[in-house]
Enzyme design. Structure first.
Site, PDB file in Angstrom:
ATOM      1  CB  SER A  97      57.208  32.435  56.803  1.00  0.00           C
ATOM      2  OG  SER A  97      56.762  31.749  55.652  1.00  0.00           O
ATOM      3  CB  SER A 103      59.068  34.993  53.301  1.00  0.00           C
ATOM      4  OG  SER A 103      58.532  34.202  54.338  1.00  0.00           O
ATOM      5  CD  GLU A 134      56.468  27.420  54.019  1.00  0.00           C
ATOM      6  OE1 GLU A 134      55.258  27.394  53.758  1.00  0.00           O
ATOM      7  OE2 GLU A 134      56.969  28.245  54.808  1.00  0.00           O
TER       8      GLU A 134
END
Length: 299
Positions: free
Chosen positions: A68, A132, A168
């Site tokens: 991240s 995040s 992601e």
């Protein structure tokens, strides 16, 4: 006599000062090497005095998985599009039920499990950087045109030793994919220096990103862990899961530390493929950060 004495002092200063500075730099690097030996894995450290540009780098050529911490360059790329009028901070995105299906870290999904809410790009950036949020990250990738425009933007700044190729969702599907988003320590340091100079984003965008990097509650035991309370830290963390062999792909923190004396330094901490527990890893990161802080405070 006085003139000769003054000349002698001046010549001594000119001769010895560079050697003293080199010794101080070597001392910082030896401290970092000693600290990082406490845990296994590959340790990447890059530190820069943002005034003098003095640098200390450990494992300069290793390609570390960003996890991240790549949300920092993503945010820069999105804000560049805001500055160019392609996007707007007040532009709304309608969060759908499909958007929140991904099983991943997402405070947005936790708050809106059914979706069906309008979020601004400012909301998405704040959630992605400060909290995040992985779903916010992938929505911003989509709005920015995908991973390639983000990578192209970073490369256009002259930062070449970085790869942003997977979102992601893709990283969550295969353990090995997270390693494809990589960065050399010096490249992230270079990007932090560019951001610090404030020339590649508008002042509004620069100040917005600085604020959400400062305000984030994640990773408080890393760069910030042992620093004085009056040090201001704008940073972005990155943390992987642990595989069946007890290996963490990455525990990261990258950012800029503003000291009470007005000096600032950039710091990149990448720990990869370690079997140490998170507490031990974060302790090492905090100790490296404190060593850097003490080094620059003493100068």
């Amino acid at each position: 006599m006085k003139i000769n004495t003054l000349r002698s002092i001046l010549l001594t200063t000119i001769f010895f000062l560079p050697n003293i500075l080199l010794a101080q730099k070597a001392d910082l690097k030896s401290q970092i090497e000693s600290i990082t030996k406490q845990i296994d894995g590959v340790k990447g450290v890059a530190i820069m005095d943002l005034q003098s540009k003095e640098m200390t780098i450990l494992n300069a050529e290793h390609k570390f998985p960003m996890l991240s911490s790549f949300k920092f360059p993503i945010a820069m790329a999105v804000l560049d599009q805001v500055d160019k009028g392609k996007l707007s901070l007040t532009q709304k995105y309608h969060l759908t039920k499909e958007d929140v299906q991904l099983k991943t870290h997402s405070p947005i999904r936790d708050k809106y499990p059914a979706g069906n809410v309008d979020l601004t790009i400012a909301d998405l950036l704040t959630n992605m950087v400060s909290l995040s949020d992985n779903i916010a990250c992938d929505i911003l990738f989509k709005l920015a045109g995908g991973t390639k425009p983000v990578q192209d933007y970073v490369h256009s700044l002259g930062v070449k030793d970085i790869a942003i190729v997977a979102n992601e969702e893709q990283m969550g599907q295969d353990w090995n994919v997270q390693y494809t988003n990589w960065c050399k320590p010096g490249a992230m340091l270079q990007l932090l220096d560019i951001f610090y100079k404030g020339k590649n984003l508008s002042k509004t965008s620069h100040d917005f990103l600085s604020k959400i990097m400062i305000d984030g509650p994640t990773g408080l035991n890393r760069i910030k862990g042992q620093l004085p309370k009056d040090a201001v830290v704008a940073h972005k963390t990155g943390t992987s899961g642990t595989n069946d062999k007890g290996v963490m792909a990455a525990v990261n923190d990258v950012g800029i530390v503003k000291m009470p004396n007005g000096k600032s330094f950039a710091i990149v901490l990448f720990i990869s493929n370690s079997t140490a527990d998170l507490k031990a890893t974060e302790l090492v990161m905090a100790q490296v950060s404190k060593a850097a802080y003490d080094h620059y405070a003493a100068k």
